[in-house]
Design a protein around this motif. Structure first.
Motif, mmCIF file in Angstrom:
data_model
loop_
_atom_site.group_PDB
_atom_site.id
_atom_site.type_symbol
_atom_site.label_atom_id
_atom_site.label_comp_id
_atom_site.label_asym_id
_atom_site.label_seq_id
_atom_site.Cartn_x
_atom_site.Cartn_y
_atom_site.Cartn_z
ATOM 1 N N ALA A 43 0.893 5.678 9.468
ATOM 2 C CA ALA A 43 1.303 7.049 9.792
ATOM 3 C C ALA A 43 1.493 7.880 8.526
ATOM 4 N N ASN A 44 2.074 7.284 7.501
ATOM 5 C CA ASN A 44 2.256 8.008 6.238
ATOM 6 C C ASN A 44 0.913 8.354 5.601
ATOM 7 N N ILE A 45 -0.016 7.428 5.642
ATOM 8 C CA ILE A 45 -1.352 7.699 5.087
ATOM 9 C C ILE A 45 -2.019 8.831 5.881
ATOM 10 N N ILE A 46 -1.956 8.720 7.188
ATOM 11 C CA ILE A 46 -2.582 9.726 8.046
ATOM 12 C C ILE A 46 -1.960 11.104 7.809
ATOM 13 N N ARG A 47 -0.629 11.163 7.828
ATOM 14 C CA ARG A 47 0.066 12.458 7.733
ATOM 15 C C ARG A 47 0.066 13.040 6.330
ATOM 16 N N HIS A 48 0.400 12.219 5.358
ATOM 17 C CA HIS A 48 0.682 12.755 4.023
ATOM 18 C C HIS A 48 -0.485 12.621 3.045
ATOM 19 N N ALA A 49 -1.149 11.488 3.033
ATOM 20 C CA ALA A 49 -2.245 11.313 2.080
ATOM 21 C C ALA A 49 -3.504 12.040 2.553
ATOM 22 N N LEU A 50 -3.786 11.935 3.858
ATOM 23 C CA LEU A 50 -5.040 12.480 4.387
ATOM 24 C C LEU A 50 -4.841 13.724 5.261
ATOM 25 N N ASN A 51 -3.605 14.188 5.382
ATOM 26 C CA ASN A 51 -3.283 15.440 6.089
ATOM 27 C C ASN A 51 -3.865 15.529 7.496
ATOM 28 N N GLU A 52 -3.904 14.391 8.196
ATOM 29 C CA GLU A 52 -4.388 14.327 9.577
ATOM 30 C C GLU A 52 -5.781 14.933 9.746
ATOM 31 N N GLN A 53 -6.611 14.768 8.731
ATOM 32 C CA GLN A 53 -8.000 15.229 8.808
ATOM 33 C C GLN A 53 -8.819 14.099 9.419
ATOM 34 N N ASP A 55 -11.715 13.662 10.169
ATOM 35 C CA ASP A 55 -13.032 13.337 9.604
ATOM 36 C C ASP A 55 -12.889 12.437 8.372
ATOM 37 N N CYS A 56 -11.659 12.254 7.895
ATOM 38 C CA CYS A 56 -11.375 11.309 6.800
ATOM 39 C C CYS A 56 -11.048 9.953 7.415
ATOM 40 N N VAL A 57 -11.269 8.902 6.654
ATOM 41 C CA VAL A 57 -10.975 7.558 7.125
ATOM 42 C C VAL A 57 -10.191 6.792 6.066
ATOM 43 N N PHE A 58 -9.585 5.706 6.496
ATOM 44 C CA PHE A 58 -8.931 4.772 5.595
ATOM 45 C C PHE A 58 -9.234 3.379 6.102
ATOM 46 N N SER A 59 -9.144 2.410 5.216
ATOM 47 C CA SER A 59 -9.430 1.036 5.624
ATOM 48 C C SER A 59 -8.155 0.208 5.532
ATOM 49 N N VAL A 60 -8.156 -0.863 6.295
ATOM 50 C CA VAL A 60 -7.027 -1.785 6.292
ATOM 51 C C VAL A 60 -7.570 -3.203 6.409
ATOM 52 N N SER A 61 -6.971 -4.105 5.656
ATOM 53 C CA SER A 61 -7.374 -5.511 5.706
ATOM 54 C C SER A 61 -6.142 -6.384 5.923
ATOM 55 N N PHE A 62 -6.382 -7.560 6.487
ATOM 56 C CA PHE A 62 -5.329 -8.532 6.795
ATOM 57 C C PHE A 62 -5.724 -9.843 6.153
ATOM 58 N N ARG A 70 -0.622 -10.613 3.945
ATOM 59 C CA ARG A 70 -0.830 -9.410 3.131
ATOM 60 C C ARG A 70 -1.681 -8.432 3.940
ATOM 61 N N VAL A 71 -1.183 -7.210 4.070
ATOM 62 C CA VAL A 71 -1.933 -6.138 4.709
ATOM 63 C C VAL A 71 -2.144 -5.073 3.642
ATOM 64 N N GLU A 72 -3.405 -4.695 3.433
ATOM 65 C CA GLU A 72 -3.695 -3.700 2.405
ATOM 66 C C GLU A 72 -4.477 -2.536 2.998
ATOM 67 N N PHE A 73 -3.996 -1.345 2.694
ATOM 68 C CA PHE A 73 -4.644 -0.102 3.091
ATOM 69 C C PHE A 73 -5.321 0.496 1.866
ATOM 70 N N THR A 74 -6.457 1.137 2.077
ATOM 71 C CA THR A 74 -7.145 1.859 1.011
ATOM 72 C C THR A 74 -7.527 3.229 1.553
ATOM 73 N N THR A 128 -0.059 -1.892 -0.366
ATOM 74 C CA THR A 128 0.017 -3.317 -0.042
ATOM 75 C C THR A 128 1.367 -3.654 0.566
ATOM 76 N N LEU A 129 1.331 -4.347 1.699
ATOM 77 C CA LEU A 129 2.519 -4.853 2.368
ATOM 78 C C LEU A 129 2.410 -6.371 2.375
ATOM 79 N N ILE A 130 3.467 -7.038 1.951
ATOM 80 C CA ILE A 130 3.494 -8.499 1.984
ATOM 81 C C ILE A 130 4.725 -8.949 2.753
#
Length: 135
Positions: A43-53, A55-62, A70-74, A128-130
């Motif tokens: 939610a923080n990435i969506i709202r603050h980093a990418l401003n709920e655009q 058409d932008c994307v982010f990735s997440v891995s487990f 370990r969960v990592e967002f990029t 990164t979340l661990i």
């Protein structure tokens, strides 16, 4: 996995995470804490980093390790303000914690996982979340 920068993606992220957590021999409290942290980070990435655009994307891995998950967002969005994580740590348990209009998500993440880090490299944010396991 890649998700759009839209709050409507949060249920899909939670479902994706649940599928990865399903085989783990951990209790429901452990699962809930990681789910909370992952959804707050997204939610923080969506709202603050990418401003709920959307058409932008982010990735997440487990990634499952012998003693942790370990969960990592990029994302390629705006960086988190310098010192934001430390300021959130400083507010946890203080009287000013309840006065916050924003920043509660960061505090929830900090209280839900064992490690939380955001690094900026080559124009990308790496969140990164661990969460340690005891199996």
């Amino acid at each position: 996995m890649t998700f759009p920068a839209a709050l409507s993606a949060l249920p899909d992220i939670a479902q994706w995470l649940a599928q990865h957590m399903a085989p783990l021999p951990v209790d429901d409290a452990w699962r809930y804490a990681l789910d909370l942290a992952v959804c707050e980070a997204a939610a923080n990435i969506i709202r603050h980093a990418l401003n709920e655009q959307s058409d932008c994307v982010f990735s997440v891995s487990f990634e499952r390790q012998p003693d942790e998950v370990r969960v990592e967002f990029t994302d390629r969005g705006a960086p988190m303000p310098e010192g934001a994580i430390q300021r959130a740590w400083n507010k946890i348990g203080s009287d000013s914690e309840m006065d916050l209009e924003s920043g509660r998500g960061v505090m929830l993440i900090l209280l839900s996982v064992d490690e939380f880090n955001i690094a900026r490299q080559d124009g990308e944010n790496h969140t990164t979340l661990i969460k340690r396991t005891d199996y």
